[in-house]
Design an enzyme around this catalytic site. Structure first.
Site, PDB file in Angstrom:
ATOM      1  N   GLU A  73       9.790   3.937  -4.016  1.00 41.75           N
ATOM      2  CA  GLU A  73       8.480   4.312  -3.483  1.00 41.75           C
ATOM      3  C   GLU A  73       8.565   5.592  -2.660  1.00 41.75           C
ATOM      4  O   GLU A  73       7.702   6.464  -2.752  1.00 41.75           O
ATOM      5  CB  GLU A  73       7.911   3.169  -2.631  1.00 41.75           C
ATOM      6  CG  GLU A  73       6.408   3.060  -2.727  1.00 41.75           C
ATOM      7  CD  GLU A  73       5.913   1.714  -2.195  1.00 41.75           C
ATOM      8  OE1 GLU A  73       5.764   0.797  -3.005  1.00 41.75           O
ATOM      9  OE2 GLU A  73       5.708   1.602  -0.973  1.00 41.75           O
ATOM     10  N   GLU A  78       8.739   8.345  -4.984  1.00 40.96           N
ATOM     11  CA  GLU A  78       7.425   8.603  -5.570  1.00 40.96           C
ATOM     12  C   GLU A  78       6.545   9.380  -4.593  1.00 40.96           C
ATOM     13  O   GLU A  78       5.846  10.318  -4.980  1.00 40.96           O
ATOM     14  CB  GLU A  78       6.759   7.271  -5.964  1.00 40.96           C
ATOM     15  CG  GLU A  78       5.525   7.447  -6.832  1.00 40.96           C
ATOM     16  CD  GLU A  78       4.861   6.106  -7.183  1.00 40.96           C
ATOM     17  OE1 GLU A  78       5.414   5.046  -6.817  1.00 40.96           O
ATOM     18  OE2 GLU A  78       3.797   6.132  -7.812  1.00 40.96           O
ATOM     19  N   CYS A  82       3.303  -3.664  -3.359  1.00 43.00           N
ATOM     20  CA  CYS A  82       4.168  -4.848  -3.427  1.00 43.00           C
ATOM     21  C   CYS A  82       3.399  -6.150  -3.248  1.00 43.00           C
ATOM     22  O   CYS A  82       3.958  -7.215  -3.402  1.00 43.00           O
ATOM     23  CB  CYS A  82       5.313  -4.766  -2.436  1.00 43.00           C
ATOM     24  SG  CYS A  82       4.921  -3.892  -0.972  1.00 43.00           S
ATOM     25  N   SER A 135       1.021   3.134  -5.810  1.00 43.66           N
ATOM     26  CA  SER A 135       2.363   3.372  -6.320  1.00 43.66           C
ATOM     27  C   SER A 135       2.534   2.543  -7.588  1.00 43.66           C
ATOM     28  O   SER A 135       1.998   1.449  -7.703  1.00 43.66           O
ATOM     29  CB  SER A 135       3.381   2.936  -5.272  1.00 43.66           C
ATOM     30  OG  SER A 135       4.610   2.675  -5.885  1.00 43.66           O
ATOM     31  N   LYS A 161       1.968 -14.510  -5.989  1.00 46.62           N
ATOM     32  CA  LYS A 161       3.196 -14.204  -6.736  1.00 46.62           C
ATOM     33  C   LYS A 161       3.332 -15.095  -7.961  1.00 46.62           C
ATOM     34  O   LYS A 161       3.980 -14.737  -8.936  1.00 46.62           O
ATOM     35  CB  LYS A 161       4.418 -14.392  -5.838  1.00 46.62           C
ATOM     36  CG  LYS A 161       4.497 -13.446  -4.657  1.00 46.62           C
ATOM     37  CD  LYS A 161       5.112 -12.117  -5.013  1.00 46.62           C
ATOM     38  CE  LYS A 161       5.194 -11.203  -3.789  1.00 46.62           C
ATOM     39  NZ  LYS A 161       5.269  -9.782  -4.168  1.00 46.62           N
ATOM     40  N   GLU A 172       1.269 -13.411 -10.431  1.00 47.49           N
ATOM     41  CA  GLU A 172       1.924 -12.148 -10.769  1.00 47.49           C
ATOM     42  C   GLU A 172       3.054 -12.379 -11.769  1.00 47.49           C
ATOM     43  O   GLU A 172       3.211 -11.634 -12.740  1.00 47.49           O
ATOM     44  CB  GLU A 172       2.476 -11.496  -9.486  1.00 47.49           C
ATOM     45  CG  GLU A 172       3.099 -10.130  -9.728  1.00 47.49           C
ATOM     46  CD  GLU A 172       3.877  -9.619  -8.521  1.00 47.49           C
ATOM     47  OE1 GLU A 172       4.436 -10.458  -7.777  1.00 47.49           O
ATOM     48  OE2 GLU A 172       3.926  -8.391  -8.320  1.00 47.49           O
ATOM     49  N   GLU A 200       2.639  -7.784 -18.530  1.00 48.71           N
ATOM     50  CA  GLU A 200       3.336  -6.492 -18.462  1.00 48.71           C
ATOM     51  C   GLU A 200       4.590  -6.566 -17.589  1.00 48.71           C
ATOM     52  O   GLU A 200       5.425  -5.665 -17.641  1.00 48.71           O
ATOM     53  CB  GLU A 200       2.392  -5.383 -17.968  1.00 48.71           C
ATOM     54  CG  GLU A 200       1.963  -5.458 -16.516  1.00 48.71           C
ATOM     55  CD  GLU A 200       0.739  -6.341 -16.276  1.00 48.71           C
ATOM     56  OE1 GLU A 200       0.438  -7.189 -17.147  1.00 48.71           O
ATOM     57  OE2 GLU A 200       0.108  -6.197 -15.224  1.00 48.71           O
ATOM     58  N   CYS A 204       2.847 -10.753   4.879  1.00 41.22           N
ATOM     59  CA  CYS A 204       3.398 -11.907   4.155  1.00 41.22           C
ATOM     60  C   CYS A 204       3.705 -13.095   5.072  1.00 41.22           C
ATOM     61  O   CYS A 204       3.676 -14.237   4.632  1.00 41.22           O
ATOM     62  CB  CYS A 204       4.668 -11.507   3.428  1.00 41.22           C
ATOM     63  SG  CYS A 204       4.387 -10.141   2.298  1.00 41.22           S
TER      64      CYS A 204
END
Lengths: 488, 162, 126, 580
Positions: free
Chosen positions: D285, D288, D305, D325, D364, D367, D372, D509
């Site tokens: 990151e 990036e 994230c 990102s 999650k 996710e 993908e 989190c």
């Protein structure tokens, strides 16, 4: 002293003028009250005058109107609002509809007066969508008032401006409760919230708001035209002026009546209402709709005002007055109202959502002949807790029809649970129709009337009812001209 | 095809209405009234359309629609017969009428007959208490109705005589 | 019509309206046309009265008014006839036939149709 | 704040005038039971619907009983909290709720963690006097994250408040009315067909088992017990500061070592740390960010994230899909690396590897199922279990967690720096990224690495950080409502940032939807945050790019930072999604 029992203040133009023509309203001093106020009075004067008149909210609660306006005036806000509660949801009541259909301008004028008193520039009329004619006439009236400069900017050159818009209800009785109504205007589910804060502090879009019912408003211009003292001279010590009732049910002269506070129920039912239909006996009068109670014969001479009705376990309510004859089953009536309130409960608070549902279920059990004496104890106990614990007025008052009928007609409840009979012969599970063979002449009328086709017999011979097929609708009972059918 | 075109026109009309009253949350109920007028009921697509036009969540729009009894998500039959169940009508025998009507049409209140012809509704007081009990058939008010009158009312509806 | 600019203009206008609607030669036939009345057939009654008034050439003298609820729901449709200088009379249970009778008898012949009269049981605050 | 004098249970006390009766009572150790009430002061999340009527008290001069959660004190107010009348009403409310509630407490997901159960016990409900119709609804297990069992809903509306007011997702609303009232998505849709982000905050505040996670406990046990599978587990940074609570330990206790020991005893083949992948995320990151800054790319860069946040912007900001990102979230990067690099290095058939993530998060789970986020026909991550589920498994395995010795993670994917630890709290990701970016941009190893101006629990924070003479404007939001505000300002061109960190859950989190239930106590979240920073301080290395195993990974396998192979394995793409 006049012999006439009725006195019209709120209804003074209903049935007299053409509601779609502002000129007729003006011809009868319409908009003179607001004109005088704007020319000569301060907002404080207006509030003082209303306080002096003793006018109290006609929507049910009976809160002094002048005080209500004063609170809203004293609370600060970028904007303030006046709301007319025209969501008449009480089944069997049509006072507000009649006023809106017959004299819409009086409501508009009153809202401008209230707006001036609290310093509000906007008004909303929250009206049921089920009242298309009232909506139509209000729309016309608003348009005309704007045209004549009696609404809008700079009314009568006074510098005071006031706008009115219509907002539509969509079928929710609970929206008669002011916080629910405000939620509904804001485009939300009509769920009430806990008060305080009251609308006078935090109302529509969190701004100070005054909510008044239609009949209350209809009195306002009249008070300024006739003077507060004169208005206050009518009625009782605590309840001033008149009250409009929608007289309905088993009474001969069903209709809209307006009587001075303090008139007795007997005068309304028998003198104005012309007594009970079909010459039957009087059993009870129900006031206050689903929030009220049933008043038995021993209280017929009680003079009507807010306090006295409350004392005998009912309430003024918005003015529905249902007369019940001797053939009415009071348990069935209580069940009817509970069914209504459980249907109309917003579902927010436990007490109303589940509590009133349980009350209804117990009543259902009782009318089906499955109730026990223990159920009666529970019914009363739970009813009282719901009254004490519900979030809003709807829930708090929902047990009233049960509690008041239990108080005055306990023997009927006992008959249902102990003897398994419905004395009025209404509860079908507890009713049996039979043909008395001695009296039946075989005219076949009953067989023709029976929707279930369960009556058989040859012409000129006694008929018989197949009890298994009978739906207990009572059609045969009504059709028989020879008293040959018995109901037990 | 033809229906699609119809629907398109209705959506256009709804758009015009939203523009007129303003696409704000405070006008949600008014806009839903209009939408129901146009479409006859409030199917999911219409509610989603309103939700997107006003920028409010579909859940909220649906929450409002399901709260108010005036709004319906199910299409009604060709003819709607409503029995007033206000107290005045109730004490004058409205429930007998409702029961008889349900029996006659073989459906419960709120339902529509299989052939799509009739829907039975119950209403909470139309304010015509003087005429109790009251039945409203396709907007026409029938007063002092008795069970025996129901056949005539149904025939009248079917034949289109008003 | 221009907007009323002050209380004086309103008062003047009120006086003009009052004259227009309750002048000494103004007969009013009021038909109760609230929801109840209309459901009971007040619309037909109104049409019938208006037609009769036209037919009889009474248009100048008589105003037929669509009004709100008169209170007597048990006797809808209701009609009230008010002739200046006389006590107004309230009629109940009118249909289009009876409506014509009212116009002919009460207006033309000045005879009250007693069998249809309802007691007007209220006073109005002045 | 002005104070007012009130009398409560015959005690005269003086309390701030903005107190509710409930707050005043708690001041003098009077407990009034509550059910619908929820007040997370620091997170500005209040549910004051006053709908359960369990907290009613007598207030002198008021007719009916008053709900203490919504009744504000006033001068001279006389309150009685424990009169027979109030207590009876409370008990009746609970009885009524129970009369419309399944009575399967013994086998219920929330057994012993249910507010209604506690209430019934505390109020001494021994029988339910009222019976009647009971609501039954279809259960919704359509999503990978949230299980809805409305039969157990008590209509407290906390979830609705969270979903609409705090998270502004607008998925849940009251539907219907009266006894039929439910809280649910539009048109009774299953959750998977809505724009729900699966943040799980509704689950976090549900007092009963109406909303719980979709459990993967069985599947994970099956994998562990399958001799043919090589099961690796990774644990997110926020888990280690909260897991102890499930075993009665003080909030904020760091249990990293016990956790590793417990997982090992449960039979996982390798115990790894998502923190390793967090370091990996940071180097990608930060690369990036620098890449965008130096090549005139679109700014700000948004952290990616948080999977709930990712789904949120896919639904709500489809016009801004090019600013987040492209980095996968750390545990997904981890899964990709395990099934390629690690498998190769240790010669394990990647198809036999099962990657289990222990996460503070319910999103999650969803996710992990995104198509993908896979490679060669394998999902990067196979199963996600929440902190709560991990605790359940530890209990099922009969492990005495509190007395376990501290053990370490396995290598090479168990090594981590302090930078990765702070991922667990709001502001941590961006701070970690800055630690690396600053070193890289200045070409020095900077001493000053604690960016205190970026820490805290304020919903939206911003700060300017000077790196080597250039000002970097940083924005931070936690809670999706705050994120929305930040994004709307960016969309409107009102604000400009270089980088923004967003976490869907209030607190980051540590306040995730899969964490031990905090029961409305925001102090618990604060303590977890403090523990996170303590753990960071205690680390030998505190910058991601100094993680030796990460360096080794690039050297041996990935090649350049932000290079081709890294793109293939560690980056992802976003798509526009429908608004329902």
């Amino acid at each position: 002293m006049s012999t006439k029992k009725q006195l019209r203040i709120a209804l003074k133009n209903c049935g007299v003028i053409d509601p779609e023509n502002i000129e007729e309203y003006i011809a009868r001093d319409g908009y003179m009250a607001i004109a005088n106020i704007l020319t000569e009075m301060t907002p404080e004067d207006v509030i003082e005058e209303l306080k002096k008149s003793g006018l109290r909210g006609r929507g049910g609660g009976g809160f002094p109107t002048g005080l209500k306006l004063e609170f809203a005036r004293k609370n600060k806000g970028k904007k303030k609002y006046i709301i007319c509660n025209a969501d008449e949801g009480d089944p069997g009541a049509f006072m507000d509809r009649s006023i809106l259909e017959g004299d819409p301008h009086s409501i508009l004028e009153a809202m401008v007066i209230c707006g001036y008193a609290v310093g509000a520039g906007n008004g909303y009329i929250y009206i049921r969508a089920e009242y298309p004619l009232a909506i139509e006439r209000l729309k016309i009236a608003i348009k005309q008032a704007y045209k004549y400069g009696l609404l809008g900017k700079n009314i009568l050159g006074s510098g005071f401006s006031f706008d009115i818009e219509l907002k539509y209800g969509a079928g929710a009785f609970v929206c008669g409760e002011e916080t629910a109504l405000i939620n509904s205007i804001e485009g939300n589910r009509g769920e009430p919230h806990f008060k305080p804060p009251y609308p006078a502090e935090k109302g529509l879009w969190d701004m100070p708001t005054t909510v008044n019912n239609v009949e209350t408003l209809a009195n306002v211009p009249a008070i300024f035209n006739m003077g507060a003292e004169k208005f206050a001279s009518i009625g009782t010590k605590t309840s001033k002026g008149t009250k409009v009732f929608a007289l309905a049910g088993n009474v001969n002269n069903v209709g809209l009546v307006e009587v001075p506070m303090g008139t007795t129920l007997r005068e309304i039912v028998f003198d104005i209402g012309g007594g009970i239909t079909g010459g039957k006996g009087f059993k009870a009068v129900q006031t206050g709709g689903p929030s009220g109670g049933c008043i038995p014969v021993q209280f017929l001479d009680v003079p009507i005002d807010y306090e006295s009705l409350r004392e005998i376990g009912s309430m003024m309510g918005s003015g529905g007055m249902i007369i019940m004859d001797e053939d009415t089953c009071m348990v069935d009536i209580a069940k009817y109202y509970l069914e209504f309130t459980t249907d109309e409960s917003c579902g927010k608070c436990t007490a109303c959502r589940i509590g009133n549902k349980r009350l209804f279920e117990m009543l259902e059990k009782i009318t089906e002949g499955k109730g026990t004496e223990e159920d009666l104890v529970k019914l009363k106990e739970l009813g009282e807790i719901i009254k004490d614990t519900s979030l809003c007025g709807l829930g708090q008052s929902a047990p009233n029809p049960v509690l008041s009928t239990m108080k005055y007609f306990y023997n009927e409840y006992e008959a249902h649970v102990r003897d398994k009979i419905c004395p009025a012969g209404i509860c079908s599970s507890l009713t049996k129709f039979e043909i008395n063979k001695d009296k039946c002449i075989g005219c076949t009328l009953c067989a023709k009337a029976c929707p279930a086709a369960c009556i058989s017999g040859k012409v000129r011979e006694p008929h018989e009812i197949d009890q298994d097929k009978c739906i207990k609708c009572g059609a045969c009972y009504k059709a028989c001209k020879f008293d040959a059918i018995t109901k037990s | 095809m033809c229906e699609n075109k119809f629907a398109e026109e209705k959506f256009r009309e709804l758009d015009g209405f939203i523009e007129k009253v303003g696409a704000s949350e405070g006008n949600l109920i008014e806009i839903l009234h209009k939408a129901q007028d146009l479409f006859g009921y409030l199917p999911k697509e219409v509610q989603l359309y309103v939700s997107r036009s006003l920028g409010i969540s579909a859940a909220k729009v649906n929450g409002v629609v399901t709260f108010y009894s005036y709004f319906t998500e199910i299409p009604k039959g060709k003819h709607v017969i409503s029995v007033c169940m206000g107290t005045a009508c109730f004490v004058r025998g409205a429930s007998d009428i409702l029961v008889a009507l349900e029996k006659k049409l073989g459906i419960k209140t709120g339902q529509t007959t299989k052939d799509g012809k009739f829907t039975i509704d119950s209403l909470r007081c139309v304010g015509a208490c003087g005429l109790a009990p009251v039945v409203i058939a396709d907007g026409k008010v029938h007063g002092r109705v008795e069970v025996d009158d129901l056949d005539n009312i149904l025939v009248e509806l079917e034949s289109g005589v008003r | 019509m221009k907007k009323l600019k002050n209380i004086e203009e309103l008062k003047d206008f009120r006086d003009k309206c009052a004259e227009k609607f309750s002048g000494p030669d103004k007969i009013r036939i009021i038909v109760g046309m609230a929801t109840c009345g209309i459901a009971a057939g007040a619309g037909e009654v109104f049409d019938s009265i208006a037609g009769e008034v036209m037919k009889l050439g009474l248009g100048d003298k008589v105003t037929v008014v669509r009004s709100g609820c008169m209170g007597a729901c048990h006797a809808e449709p209701t009609v009230e006839i008010s002739i200046p200088g006389e006590e107004s009379v309230l009629y109940g249970n009118i249909d289009s036939q009876r409506a014509k009778v009212l116009v002919k008898n009460h207006i033309m012949r000045n005879e009250v149709v007693t069998e249809l009269v309802l007691e007007k049981a209220y006073e109005t605050i002045s | 704040m002005n104070k007012v004098n009130i009398t409560i249970n015959d005690m005269n006390i003086s309390v701030p005038e903005n107190y509710t009766v409930l707050e005043a009572a708690r001041e003098v150790e009077i407990e009034i039971p509550t059910l619908c009430h929820l007040n997370l002061h620091d997170l500005k999340a209040v549910n004051r619907s006053a709908s359960c009527r369990v907290c009613v008290v007598e207030v002198e001069g008021r007719g009916p009983l008053s709900p203490s959660c919504s009744t504000y004190v006033s001068e001279g107010m006389v309150i009685k909290t424990n009169t027979p009348r109030a207590v009876k009403a409370r008990r009746t409310m609970v009885e009524l709720l129970l009369s419309d509630h399944p009575k399967d407490c013994l086998t219920c997901e929330k057994n012993q963690q249910c507010d209604l159960q506690k209430l019934a016990a505390n109020l001494g409900v021994r029988e339910i006097e009222y019976t009647g119709a009971q609501s039954t609804y279809e259960k919704d297990n359509s999503s990978y994250s949230i299980f809805r069992n409305l039969d157990k809903c008590v209509l407290c509306r906390r979830c609705e408040t969270m979903c609409n007011e705090v998270q502004t997702c607008g998925i849940l609303s009251g539907m219907d009315r009266g006894f039929e009232t439910v809280v649910g998505p539009a048109f009774g849709l299953p959750m998977i067909d809505t724009m729900c982000t699966f943040c799980g905050q509704c689950v976090a505040v549900c007092p009963t088992a109406a909303l719980t996670e979709i459990s993967n406990v069985r599947q994970v046990w099956d994998a562990i017990n399958d001799p043919d599978k090589f099961v690796v587990v990774q644990t997110a940074p926020a888990v280690r500061v909260a897991l102890g609570e499930e075993f009665g330990m003080e909030p904020g206790t760091i249990v990293t070592g016990k956790m590793a020991a417990a997982l090992r005893r449960m039979g996982f083949d390798k115990i790894f740390d998502t923190d390793f992948a967090a370091d990996l995320t940071i180097v990608e990151e930060a690369s990036e960010l620098i890449h965008r800054v130096q090549n005139g790319g679109r700014l700000p860069i948004l952290t990616s994230c948080c999977p709930a946040w990712v789904k949120f912007f896919e639904h709500q900001f489809p016009d801004l899909l090019d600013i987040p990102s492209t980095c996968k979230s750390p545990h997904e990067m981890f899964g990709a690396i395990v099934k390629t690099y690690y498998a190769e290095k240790f010669k394990i058939d990647p198809h036999k590897i099962v990657v289990v993530s222990v996460m503070p998060c319910l999103a999650k789970k969803y996710e992990a199922a995104r198509p993908e986020l896979s490679g060669k026909g394998m999902q990067n991550v196979d199963y996600v279990i929440s902190t709560r589920e991990a605790a359940k498994m530890i209990k099922e395995a009969g492990i005495n967690f509190i007395n376990l010795p501290d053990e370490g993670f396995d290598n090479p994917l168990g090594e981590s720096t302090g930078a990765s630890v702070i991922f667990g709290t709001t502001g941590g990701v961006i701070e970690a990224a800055l630690r690396t970016a600053a070193d890289w941009l200045t070409g020095e190893s900077l001493e000053k690495i604690d960016y205190h101006q970026l820490r805290g629990l304020e919903g939206i924070r911003e700060g300017t950080v000077n790196i080597g003479g250039t000002d970097f404007k940083i924005g931070i939001a936690h809670g999706l409502g705050n994120a929305r505000k930040l994004l709307e300002d960016i969309r409107a061109g009102k604000t400009e940032y270089h980088a923004i960190e967003i976490m869907a859950c209030p607190g980051g989190c540590i306040g995730g939807g899969g964490q031990p239930y905090h029961q409305g106590d925001s102090d618990i979240i604060k303590k977890r945050a403090e523990a996170i920073y303590r753990e960071d301080k205690g680390k030998a290395k505190r910058k991601s790019h100094e993680n030796v195993n990460v360096i080794e990974l690039y050297k041996e396998f990935l090649g350049e930072f932000y290079g081709e192979k890294a793109h293939e394995l560690l980056h992802t793409k976003y798509q526009k999604r429908e608004l329902i």
